[in-house]
Design a protein around this motif. Sequence first.
Motif, PDB file in Angstrom:
ATOM      1  N   LEU A  31       0.868  -1.170   0.000  1.00  0.00           N
ATOM      2  CA  LEU A  31       0.000   0.000   0.000  1.00  0.00           C
ATOM      3  C   LEU A  31       0.902   1.216   0.000  1.00  0.00           C
ATOM      4  CD1 LEU A  31      -2.879  -1.202   0.513  1.00  0.00           C
ATOM      5  CD2 LEU A  31      -1.317  -2.322   2.059  1.00  0.00           C
ATOM      6  N   ASP A  32       0.565   2.208  -0.810  1.00  0.00           N
ATOM      7  CA  ASP A  32       1.398   3.413  -0.854  1.00  0.00           C
ATOM      8  C   ASP A  32       0.501   4.651  -0.813  1.00  0.00           C
ATOM      9  OD1 ASP A  32       4.455   4.264  -1.993  1.00  0.00           O
ATOM     10  OD2 ASP A  32       2.836   5.701  -2.338  1.00  0.00           O
ATOM     11  N   GLY A  33       0.861   5.598   0.039  1.00  0.00           N
ATOM     12  CA  GLY A  33       0.065   6.820   0.186  1.00  0.00           C
ATOM     13  C   GLY A  33       0.060   7.627  -1.104  1.00  0.00           C
ATOM     14  N   ARG A  34      -1.120   8.129  -1.482  1.00  0.00           N
ATOM     15  CA  ARG A  34      -1.243   8.901  -2.717  1.00  0.00           C
ATOM     16  C   ARG A  34      -0.959  10.389  -2.456  1.00  0.00           C
ATOM     17  NH1 ARG A  34      -6.555  10.421  -6.265  1.00  0.00           N
ATOM     18  NH2 ARG A  34      -5.410  11.255  -8.035  1.00  0.00           N
ATOM     19  N   GLY A  35       0.079  10.894  -3.150  1.00  0.00           N
ATOM     20  CA  GLY A  35       0.404  12.318  -3.007  1.00  0.00           C
ATOM     21  C   GLY A  35       0.777  12.710  -1.589  1.00  0.00           C
ATOM     22  N   PHE A  36       1.478  11.820  -0.882  1.00  0.00           N
ATOM     23  CA  PHE A  36       1.795  12.090   0.519  1.00  0.00           C
ATOM     24  C   PHE A  36       2.885  13.148   0.693  1.00  0.00           C
ATOM     25  CE2 PHE A  36       0.002   8.815   3.707  1.00  0.00           C
ATOM     26  CZ  PHE A  36      -1.243   8.900   3.106  1.00  0.00           C
ATOM     27  N   THR A  37       3.698  13.402  -0.366  1.00  0.00           N
ATOM     28  CA  THR A  37       4.726  14.440  -0.252  1.00  0.00           C
ATOM     29  C   THR A  37       4.034  15.745   0.140  1.00  0.00           C
ATOM     30  OG1 THR A  37       5.917  13.335  -2.028  1.00  0.00           O
ATOM     31  CG2 THR A  37       6.625  15.557  -1.502  1.00  0.00           C
ATOM     32  N   LYS A  38       2.971  16.072  -0.584  1.00  0.00           N
ATOM     33  CA  LYS A  38       2.205  17.302  -0.332  1.00  0.00           C
ATOM     34  C   LYS A  38       1.390  17.203   0.952  1.00  0.00           C
ATOM     35  CE  LYS A  38       0.825  20.446  -3.846  1.00  0.00           C
ATOM     36  NZ  LYS A  38       0.069  20.724  -5.006  1.00  0.00           N
ATOM     37  N   LEU A  46       3.731  18.307   8.966  1.00  0.00           N
ATOM     38  CA  LEU A  46       4.592  17.476   9.806  1.00  0.00           C
ATOM     39  C   LEU A  46       6.054  17.806   9.533  1.00  0.00           C
ATOM     40  CD1 LEU A  46       2.745  14.031   9.612  1.00  0.00           C
ATOM     41  CD2 LEU A  46       2.483  15.861  11.278  1.00  0.00           C
ATOM     42  N   GLU A  47       6.919  17.291  10.411  1.00  0.00           N
ATOM     43  CA  GLU A  47       8.348  17.598  10.300  1.00  0.00           C
ATOM     44  C   GLU A  47       9.003  16.858   9.144  1.00  0.00           C
ATOM     45  OE1 GLU A  47      10.832  17.071  13.796  1.00  0.00           O
ATOM     46  OE2 GLU A  47       9.137  17.897  14.931  1.00  0.00           O
ATOM     47  N   ALA A  48      10.009  17.492   8.536  1.00  0.00           N
ATOM     48  CA  ALA A  48      10.794  16.847   7.488  1.00  0.00           C
ATOM     49  C   ALA A  48      12.248  16.751   7.967  1.00  0.00           C
ATOM     50  CB  ALA A  48      10.715  17.657   6.206  1.00  0.00           C
ATOM     51  N   PHE A  50      11.708  13.509   8.675  1.00  0.00           N
ATOM     52  CA  PHE A  50      10.902  12.465   9.321  1.00  0.00           C
ATOM     53  C   PHE A  50      10.145  13.019  10.505  1.00  0.00           C
ATOM     54  CE2 PHE A  50      14.106  10.045   7.058  1.00  0.00           C
ATOM     55  CZ  PHE A  50      13.316   9.084   6.437  1.00  0.00           C
ATOM     56  N   ASP A  51       8.942  12.500  10.672  1.00  0.00           N
ATOM     57  CA  ASP A  51       8.108  12.900  11.797  1.00  0.00           C
ATOM     58  C   ASP A  51       7.624  11.631  12.492  1.00  0.00           C
ATOM     59  OD1 ASP A  51       5.695  13.691  13.308  1.00  0.00           O
ATOM     60  OD2 ASP A  51       6.065  15.650  12.394  1.00  0.00           O
ATOM     61  N   LYS A  52       7.937  11.505  13.774  1.00  0.00           N
ATOM     62  CA  LYS A  52       7.606  10.280  14.511  1.00  0.00           C
ATOM     63  C   LYS A  52       6.091  10.033  14.540  1.00  0.00           C
ATOM     64  CE  LYS A  52       8.816   6.738  17.125  1.00  0.00           C
ATOM     65  NZ  LYS A  52       7.541   6.175  17.506  1.00  0.00           N
ATOM     66  N   SER A  79       8.551   4.989   5.286  1.00  0.00           N
ATOM     67  CA  SER A  79       8.034   6.155   4.579  1.00  0.00           C
ATOM     68  C   SER A  79       6.511   6.088   4.524  1.00  0.00           C
ATOM     69  CB  SER A  79       8.666   6.228   3.182  1.00  0.00           C
ATOM     70  OG  SER A  79       8.259   7.402   2.515  1.00  0.00           O
ATOM     71  N   ASP A  80       5.893   6.244   3.327  1.00  0.00           N
ATOM     72  CA  ASP A  80       4.424   6.226   3.257  1.00  0.00           C
ATOM     73  C   ASP A  80       3.913   4.913   2.697  1.00  0.00           C
ATOM     74  OD1 ASP A  80       5.177   6.484   0.587  1.00  0.00           O
ATOM     75  OD2 ASP A  80       3.495   7.795   0.091  1.00  0.00           O
ATOM     76  N   GLU A  81       4.715   3.840   2.838  1.00  0.00           N
ATOM     77  CA  GLU A  81       4.265   2.552   2.289  1.00  0.00           C
ATOM     78  C   GLU A  81       4.188   1.464   3.349  1.00  0.00           C
ATOM     79  OE1 GLU A  81       7.578   1.804  -0.569  1.00  0.00           O
ATOM     80  OE2 GLU A  81       7.930   0.025   0.665  1.00  0.00           O
TER      81      GLU A  81
HETATM   82  N1  LIG Z   1       7.722  15.437   5.941  1.00  0.00           N
HETATM   83  C1  LIG Z   1       7.734  14.110   5.941  1.00  0.00           C
HETATM   84  N2  LIG Z   1       7.637  13.487   4.749  1.00  0.00           N
HETATM   85  C2  LIG Z   1       7.648  12.134   4.751  1.00  0.00           C
HETATM   86  C3  LIG Z   1       7.778  11.367   5.925  1.00  0.00           C
HETATM   87  N3  LIG Z   1       7.782  10.052   5.588  1.00  0.00           N
HETATM   88  C4  LIG Z   1       7.645  10.018   4.235  1.00  0.00           C
HETATM   89  N4  LIG Z   1       7.578  11.260   3.735  1.00  0.00           N
HETATM   90  C5  LIG Z   1       7.471  11.668   2.329  1.00  0.00           C
HETATM   91  O1  LIG Z   1       6.476  10.884   1.671  1.00  0.00           O
HETATM   92  C6  LIG Z   1       6.827  10.785   0.288  1.00  0.00           C
HETATM   93  C7  LIG Z   1       6.702   9.356  -0.171  1.00  0.00           C
HETATM   94  O2  LIG Z   1       7.153   9.190  -1.494  1.00  0.00           O
HETATM   95  P1  LIG Z   1       6.226   8.834  -2.712  1.00  0.00           P
HETATM   96  O3  LIG Z   1       5.242   7.780  -2.329  1.00  0.00           O
HETATM   97  O4  LIG Z   1       7.133   8.517  -3.865  1.00  0.00           O
HETATM   98  O5  LIG Z   1       5.503  10.215  -3.029  1.00  0.00           O
HETATM   99  P2  LIG Z   1       3.955  10.630  -3.114  1.00  0.00           P
HETATM  100  O6  LIG Z   1       3.893  12.117  -3.046  1.00  0.00           O
HETATM  101  O7  LIG Z   1       3.180   9.882  -2.069  1.00  0.00           O
HETATM  102  O8  LIG Z   1       3.543  10.196  -4.584  1.00  0.00           O
HETATM  103  P3  LIG Z   1       2.663   8.930  -5.100  1.00  0.00           P
HETATM  104  O9  LIG Z   1       2.917   7.796  -4.147  1.00  0.00           O
HETATM  105  O10 LIG Z   1       3.188   8.641  -6.469  1.00  0.00           O
HETATM  106  O11 LIG Z   1       1.234   9.396  -5.103  1.00  0.00           O
HETATM  107  C8  LIG Z   1       8.242  11.318   0.132  1.00  0.00           C
HETATM  108  O12 LIG Z   1       8.178  12.621  -0.397  1.00  0.00           O
HETATM  109  C9  LIG Z   1       8.755  11.361   1.576  1.00  0.00           C
HETATM  110  O13 LIG Z   1       9.718  12.334   1.769  1.00  0.00           O
HETATM  111  C10 LIG Z   1       7.884  12.062   7.182  1.00  0.00           C
HETATM  112  O14 LIG Z   1       8.003  11.458   8.272  1.00  0.00           O
HETATM  113  N5  LIG Z   1       7.858  13.429   7.118  1.00  0.00           N
END
Ligand SMILES: Nc1nc2c(ncn2[C@@H]2O[C@H](COP(=O)(O)OP(=O)(O)OP(=O)(O)O)[C@@H](O)[C@H]2O)c(=O)[nH]1
Length: 252
Positions: A31-38, A46-48, A50-52, A79-81
């Motif tokens: 599973l992967d978050g959609r557009g989680f960067t934004k 949240l913090e960059a 990484f945010d606990k 990360s977001d997966e």
């Molecule tokens: N600020 C912050 N960003 C995080 C953290 N963990 C993951 N991310 C960001 O989440 C994003 C995950 O990458 P992707 O899945 O490729 O990017 P996405 O924007 O979700 O794009 P798609 O999955 O293609 O929809 C990256 O930009 C990571 O830097 C965190 O703890 N803090």
Amino acid sequence: MIFDELDREMRIFETSHDHCVLPGLWMVARLDGRGFTKLVREKLQLEAPFDKRFHDWMTETTRHLMNCGFHVVYGYTQSDEISLLLAQDETLFGRKLRKYHSILAAEASACFARLADYHAVFDARVSQLPSVNKVVDYFRWRNEDAARNALNAWCYWTLRGQGQTPESATRNLSGLALSAKNEFLFSQGINFNEVPLWQKRGSGLYWVQKEKVGHNPLTGEDTIVLRRELLLNSELPMKDDYSKFLQKLLES
Ligand SMILES: Nc1nc2c(ncn2[C@@H]2O[C@H](COP(=O)(O)OP(=O)(O)OP(=O)(O)O)[C@@H](O)[C@H]2O)c(=O)[nH]1
Ligand SMILES: [Mg+2]
């Protein structure tokens, strides 16, 4: 129009391409978050890098996915997966792929959105793997991906913190060797070796047997019972030790 005839005719269009995963193949859903960067930076602020709190929501979502009716042997998040290894003999929904894709994505989205209190969506895909070795390779792959992305993210946000634009930070990092990235961080007072393991290697969840004291109301005696519990490990072994850890988990 006779309903039964219409029902039969229309269902063919819905189900004729249904794919069922062959018996014996291991299924690993990711599973992967959609557009989680934004989402993480702009909406949730949240913090960059990484945010606990974000990682805690991801481990909690993994825990939910391991408790929502599928037989998940191992859950891993970075990360977001989220990756979920299903039991080799999983038979839920007759191993129909569309059910795994749709239900797991929906369960992850609903759970994460509730935790973050914000609209959030996950996609889902399933790898069909022919052997234990390939299962181990899969998790080694995601684990190495975590380490590389963490190094990159630390470098990127260090440059951004120095006032660089997204474009120049990305340009400065492109083509740099891993050792150069480590050295750059060190020169900025960040020892990457000391960055918390969950950031570099993610977290794993798996079932363990725990002894619990139970009370037998008939005899009035206390007895020891074994209970299955989900263990969260945020200090996973690395590299070949991780392979050994996974092999052992699959044998048990
Ligand atoms: N600020 C912050 N960003 C995080 C953290 N963990 C993951 N991310 C960001 O989440 C994003 C995950 O990458 P992707 O899945 O490729 O990017 P996405 O924007 O979700 O794009 P798609 O999955 O293609 O929809 C990256 O930009 C990571 O830097 C965190 O703890 N803090
Ligand atoms: Mg994503």
